[in-house]
Design an enzyme around this catalytic site. Structure first.
Site, PDB file in Angstrom:
ATOM      1  N   HIS A 113      14.083 -53.040 -23.089  1.00  0.00           N
ATOM      2  CA  HIS A 113      14.482 -51.805 -22.997  1.00  0.00           C
ATOM      3  C   HIS A 113      16.304 -51.994 -23.899  1.00  0.00           C
ATOM      4  O   HIS A 113      16.546 -50.660 -23.875  1.00  0.00           O
ATOM      5  CB  HIS A 113      14.960 -51.453 -21.954  1.00  0.00           C
ATOM      6  CG  HIS A 113      13.670 -50.962 -21.132  1.00  0.00           C
ATOM      7  ND1 HIS A 113      13.091 -49.950 -21.167  1.00  0.00           N
ATOM      8  CD2 HIS A 113      12.987 -51.486 -20.095  1.00  0.00           C
ATOM      9  CE1 HIS A 113      12.115 -49.297 -20.585  1.00  0.00           C
ATOM     10  NE2 HIS A 113      11.608 -50.454 -19.800  1.00  0.00           N
ATOM     11  N   LYS A 157      23.353 -37.863 -19.501  1.00  0.00           N
ATOM     12  CA  LYS A 157      23.105 -39.257 -19.709  1.00  0.00           C
ATOM     13  C   LYS A 157      24.011 -40.302 -18.913  1.00  0.00           C
ATOM     14  O   LYS A 157      25.193 -39.658 -18.761  1.00  0.00           O
ATOM     15  CB  LYS A 157      22.326 -39.865 -21.085  1.00  0.00           C
ATOM     16  CG  LYS A 157      23.602 -39.329 -22.265  1.00  0.00           C
ATOM     17  CD  LYS A 157      23.092 -39.897 -23.534  1.00  0.00           C
ATOM     18  CE  LYS A 157      22.066 -38.730 -23.922  1.00  0.00           C
ATOM     19  NZ  LYS A 157      20.621 -39.392 -24.341  1.00  0.00           N
ATOM     20  N   ARG A 158      23.638 -41.495 -18.723  1.00  0.00           N
ATOM     21  CA  ARG A 158      24.581 -42.338 -18.237  1.00  0.00           C
ATOM     22  C   ARG A 158      25.917 -42.477 -19.293  1.00  0.00           C
ATOM     23  O   ARG A 158      25.705 -42.496 -20.438  1.00  0.00           O
ATOM     24  CB  ARG A 158      23.917 -43.678 -18.220  1.00  0.00           C
ATOM     25  CG  ARG A 158      24.708 -45.009 -17.832  1.00  0.00           C
ATOM     26  CD  ARG A 158      23.777 -46.040 -17.393  1.00  0.00           C
ATOM     27  NE  ARG A 158      22.808 -46.245 -18.477  1.00  0.00           N
ATOM     28  CZ  ARG A 158      23.067 -47.283 -19.436  1.00  0.00           C
ATOM     29  NH1 ARG A 158      24.280 -48.056 -19.391  1.00  0.00           N
ATOM     30  NH2 ARG A 158      22.294 -47.442 -20.226  1.00  0.00           N
ATOM     31  N   LYS A 170      26.273 -44.348 -26.178  1.00  0.00           N
ATOM     32  CA  LYS A 170      25.715 -43.021 -26.278  1.00  0.00           C
ATOM     33  C   LYS A 170      26.813 -41.728 -26.683  1.00  0.00           C
ATOM     34  O   LYS A 170      26.271 -40.708 -26.884  1.00  0.00           O
ATOM     35  CB  LYS A 170      25.242 -42.850 -24.839  1.00  0.00           C
ATOM     36  CG  LYS A 170      24.331 -43.611 -24.092  1.00  0.00           C
ATOM     37  CD  LYS A 170      23.941 -43.314 -22.813  1.00  0.00           C
ATOM     38  CE  LYS A 170      22.904 -44.215 -22.258  1.00  0.00           C
ATOM     39  NZ  LYS A 170      21.458 -44.103 -22.824  1.00  0.00           N
ATOM     40  N   THR A 176      14.637 -40.887 -23.320  1.00  0.00           N
ATOM     41  CA  THR A 176      13.821 -39.905 -22.778  1.00  0.00           C
ATOM     42  C   THR A 176      14.290 -38.550 -22.545  1.00  0.00           C
ATOM     43  O   THR A 176      13.610 -37.447 -22.317  1.00  0.00           O
ATOM     44  CB  THR A 176      12.805 -40.256 -21.445  1.00  0.00           C
ATOM     45  OG1 THR A 176      13.992 -41.083 -20.443  1.00  0.00           O
ATOM     46  CG2 THR A 176      12.307 -41.585 -21.720  1.00  0.00           C
ATOM     47  N   LYS A 199      12.706 -34.756 -22.849  1.00  0.00           N
ATOM     48  CA  LYS A 199      12.507 -33.679 -21.828  1.00  0.00           C
ATOM     49  C   LYS A 199      13.256 -32.314 -22.320  1.00  0.00           C
ATOM     50  O   LYS A 199      12.942 -31.189 -22.060  1.00  0.00           O
ATOM     51  CB  LYS A 199      13.486 -34.022 -20.706  1.00  0.00           C
ATOM     52  CG  LYS A 199      12.792 -35.267 -19.854  1.00  0.00           C
ATOM     53  CD  LYS A 199      13.486 -35.896 -18.926  1.00  0.00           C
ATOM     54  CE  LYS A 199      13.047 -37.254 -18.460  1.00  0.00           C
ATOM     55  NZ  LYS A 199      14.301 -38.270 -18.117  1.00  0.00           N
TER      56      LYS A 199
END
Length: 818
Positions: free
Chosen positions: A362, A553-554, A559, A661, A665
């Site tokens: 991952h 998100k985290r 990110k 993901t 969504k």
């Protein structure tokens, strides 16, 4: 004497409203033990949950019997996280009984939506890894893939995130406060898990002795499939002490000492992801990983040996899948059981292991690839360290025969990193033990074989493959977004719940004004629903007609929530300094947790909240810009936020996000993506068409080229006066006047310390893409057409497709026949 089990007739509740109403009333009295006159709303929820559970149990037992009778190949999915969210609404969708249950509850004076809100999220995961695992379990059951999820029944989740004066403050997340109707305790299913001690050798046999033991007790949760009788099981392990209490110490009045050993043992399953910035936290993490691996491997071997006398068929009847590196200790544990308990020769045991294990990677970031110090592993799991050394010697010996004396290659692929502190490379052990190693998006899988596993990919090219992630449309559209689900039912029929590719039929109706208006109405309804929640829970009024720009998100530097903040500040300064230049109202939504020891991520959260405080209270801004950080992000909050989103922020540095993901969504729910060509964004662009997505920034090769040339953020900054003003506003305390130098470290990371994730390099392209977003949003019909085109292209991103590929090409298992 052989006992023949008796088959009983039994009556599960019927699916009509009257039967469900009677069943709920009975459950309230005889299972929950409450009088209807004094029952609390949560008691009614539990009564309804037990009623729904009864309908699932019938399917569950039929599936279990069928799996045993057909001697199917079982898939065991091992994961440290299962972020399953709320179960009640999901079960109603699987059983297709939402309407009669709604009627039954209404006749009892209860509102189904208000009641469902009382169910806590099962706090068994943190982010994408755990949510993916939950989607996979849903799809395995729906496709009839015979499987079990294995994980830990954490008493407390990672933490409940509160925001105090703009800062993240972690408090315990005790999600088991009330009854959990969805789990079945299995006190008869208990395994001994050993730690510490030492190893004795008796000839060619080994004995692990003088250990400190913990008992692993099973708790089972039913995982229903949709549109099928098939169900699977999520089996979670809870740590129990071998001795409940030291009665001698208790009788002496030393009450703390009397329960000390019990508490120490049960800490193993207490908290998801203990802070691993301390030696004790890292050791607890290692204990957790081995604890659930050992119990799971013992359990699946027991199930296999109940029907088979030898291990000759293990690879034909068992597939063990490792979701990331956390469960990799299952490899030496299976070897230990085969070698030390069942006395299988080493070469045969290793061949068996390579037949049953498969591994999903991952991450491409070396710092995120799990390693354990040899000293720690040897102290806590001495027999496993011996076995890892033996596997390494066996592998390197075979490699030497094939590749001669290439000592540099052998050093690079060794399971033991000899540089500095000797450490065991868990990802390398997973690759060695697995017959299949997959990435989770096309780009990630390609980069995986070019970077972290390049040597292994040259040795075993046939072992590596791609399985792009997916999401379950049952939860992420049918459950999360009833308004849009209703529109889609009218447009293409309800079959998309089982076959998401049916949404492709929407491509022929992109010019249908009635469909476009219905689609827009659904989005507006969802925005108003979210705005009402924010007003009620956060006291902030949001304009429902604005563009809702969402990044959930985290919180992590790669990110790039910080790049989003730079754009927010740019927008704010333009509104203040260039009146009239910003025409489109925006609500910018952030949500996500930072790891408790990740100081930069927590500083970014504080900056977001300081920017929000400034922007939201500036009368010159009004409703042109609102910023909201939603605390304690969870599956349930995602189900509220995602349907309201117009714009999906997927802006990680190219080459860093394995898949994502959230991008799937949000697109499925009608949000347009602004993103880099990273992870599954690449495949989303292919599915929806490059003209229906906002792509910006350096590509993966361009990022690599910039780095190799010696990227200098100061050179990017030269001559870019707007970016300079934005950075200076943050650095000089415009958003933190009470502490002007609060964000000096953020400025330094971006300007003086190398800007590792290249925010400044992508800033101009990102802002330009945001301007294109604004321009399109001013053309509502074009925007809605593009958004509906995104929904139509989401068929390939169902987890049903992903699991179908896993089952056929990796696990090689067939559906159970019911």
């Amino acid at each position: 004497m052989t006992h023949t089990p008796t088959v009983f007739d039994y009556d599960a509740p019927q699916h009509d409203a009257a039967s469900l109403k009677r069943a709920i009333a009975n459950k309230l009295m005889f299972t929950v033990g409450k009088d209807p006159a004094t029952a609390r709303p949560v008691d009614w929820l539990n009564a309804a949950a037990y009623t729904v559970r009864d309908l699932l149990v019938e399917r569950w037992m039929a599936t279990t019997r069928a799996k045993a009778a057909q001697d199917v190949k079982n898939v065991y999915y091992l994961s440290m996280e299962f972020l399953i969210g709320r179960t009640f609404s999901n079960a109603l969708i699987a059983l297709e009984i939402e309407q009669p249950l709604r009627t039954a509850l209404a006749e009892l004076g209860l509102d189904i939506e208000a009641m469902a809100e009382l169910e806590p999220d099962a706090a068994l995961g943190n982010g994408g890894l755990g949510r993916l695992a939950a989607c996979f379990l849903d799809s395995m059951a729906t496709l009839g893939v015979p499987g079990y999820g294995y994980g830990i029944r954490y008493d407390y989740g990672m933490f409940r995130q509160t925001i105090v004066d703009g800062r993240q403050v972690e408090v315990p997340d005790y999600w088991l406060n009330n009854l959990n109707p969805w789990e079945f305790p299995r006190p008869e299913v208990v395994y001994r898990v050993q730690f510490g001690g030492h190893v004795l050798r008796h000839g060619d046999r080994y004995e692990w002795v003088d250990t400190q033991d913990v008992r692993a007790m099973a708790y089972d949760t039913i995982i229903p499939g949709f549109g099928t009788q098939a169900t699977n099981t999520l089996r979670l392990w809870s740590a129990k002490a071998t001795e409940e209490i030291d009665l001698g110490a208790f009788n002496r009045g030393n009450y703390f000492e009397a329960v000390e050993r019990k508490n120490h043992s049960e800490n193993v399953s207490r908290v998801l992801y203990p802070d691993d910035s301390t030696p004790s936290g890292r050791e607890l993490r290692l204990h957790q990983e081995y604890f659930f691996c050992s119990a799971s491997v013992q359990d699946l071997l027991r199930r296999y040996l109940a029907r088979h006398d030898t291990f000759d068929q293990l690879k034909d009847k068992v597939s063990i899948h490792l979701n990331d590196t956390h469960p990799v200790l299952a490899v030496p544990e299976l070897m230990r059981l085969l070698l030390d308990v069942h006395h299988v020769p080493f070469a045969d045991a290793w061949r068996i292991c390579q037949g049953v294990f498969s591994y999903t990677n991952h991450t491409l970031m070396h710092e995120a690839l799990e390693t354990w110090p040899v000293e720690m592993l040897g102290r806590i799991l001495p027999r496993h360290l011996q076995i890892i050394f033996d596997i390494n010697a066996y592998f390197l010996g075979q490699l030497a025969q094939r590749h001669g004396g290439d000592t540099d290659l052998m050093r690079r692929v060794s399971l033991i990193d000899e540089g500095g502190e000797r450490r065991v490379r868990m990802a390398y052990l997973a690759v060695l033990a697995s017959h299949s190693v997959n990435g989770v998006s096309a780009l990630h899988s390609e980069l995986m074989t070019q970077s972290i596993f390049a040597d292994f990919a040259r040795i075993w090219p046939e072992r590596f493959n791609n399985k792009t992630n997916g999401i379950t449309q049952r939860r992420w559209l049918a459950q999360a977004n009833p308004a849009l689900a209703s529109v889609l039912d009218g447009a293409v029929g309800p079959g998309w719940r089982r076959d998401l590719n049916l949404l492709a039929q929407l491509k022929d109706r992109l010019d249908d004004p009635i469909l476009l208006q219905s689609f827009r109405n659904a989005k507006q309804h969802n925005k108003q629903r979210f705005a009402s929640w924010v007003q009620q829970h956060m006291g902030l009024a949001l304009p429902a007609d604005a563009l809702y720009d969402v990044q959930i998100k985290r919180i992590h530097e790669y990110k790039r929530q910080l790049l989003n903040v730079l754009h927010v500040v740019t927008r704010y300064l333009r509104i203040i300094e260039q009146p009239g230049s910003v025409k489109v109202p925006r609500v910018v939504v952030f949500a996500g947790k930072a790891a408790s020891a990740y100081h930069m991520a927590k500083l970014i959260i504080q900056l977001i909240n300081d920017v929000a405080r400034t922007v939201n209270n500036d009368p010159a801004v009004g409703d042109l810009l609102k910023v909201v950080f939603v605390p304690n992000y969870s599956v349930s909050l995602a189900e509220l936020i995602i349907p309201a989103a117009d714009l999906s922020e997927q802006i990680s540095t190219a080459g860093t996000e394995a898949s994502g993901t959230g991008n799937m969504k949000l697109s499925l729910n009608g949000a347009l993506t602004i993103g880099t060509l990273d992870g599954a964004n690449v495949e989303i662009r292919e599915a929806v068409g490059p003209e229906n997505i906002f792509i910006f920034g350096n590509t993966t090769p361009e990022v690599a080229a910039l780095r190799s040339q010696g990227y200098q953020p100061r050179q990017v900054l030269a001559g870019k006066s707007e970016l300079q003003r934005v950075l200076e506003a943050i650095r000089d305390g415009r958003f933190s006047p009470e502490e002007p130098h609060r964000y000096q470290a953020i400025y330094d990371v971006l300007v003086n310390w190398g800007d590792h994730y290249m925010l400044l390099a992508d800033y101009a392209s990102y802002v330009a893409a945001q301007e294109k977003v604004d321009a399109l949003y001013q053309k509502p019909e074009a925007w809605n057409r593009m958004a509906l085109r995104n929904v139509a292209g989401m068929g390939p991103f169902s987890s049903d497709r992903t699991i179908g590929e896993y089952a056929e090409k990796i696990w090689r298992t067939e559906s159970v026949v019911l």
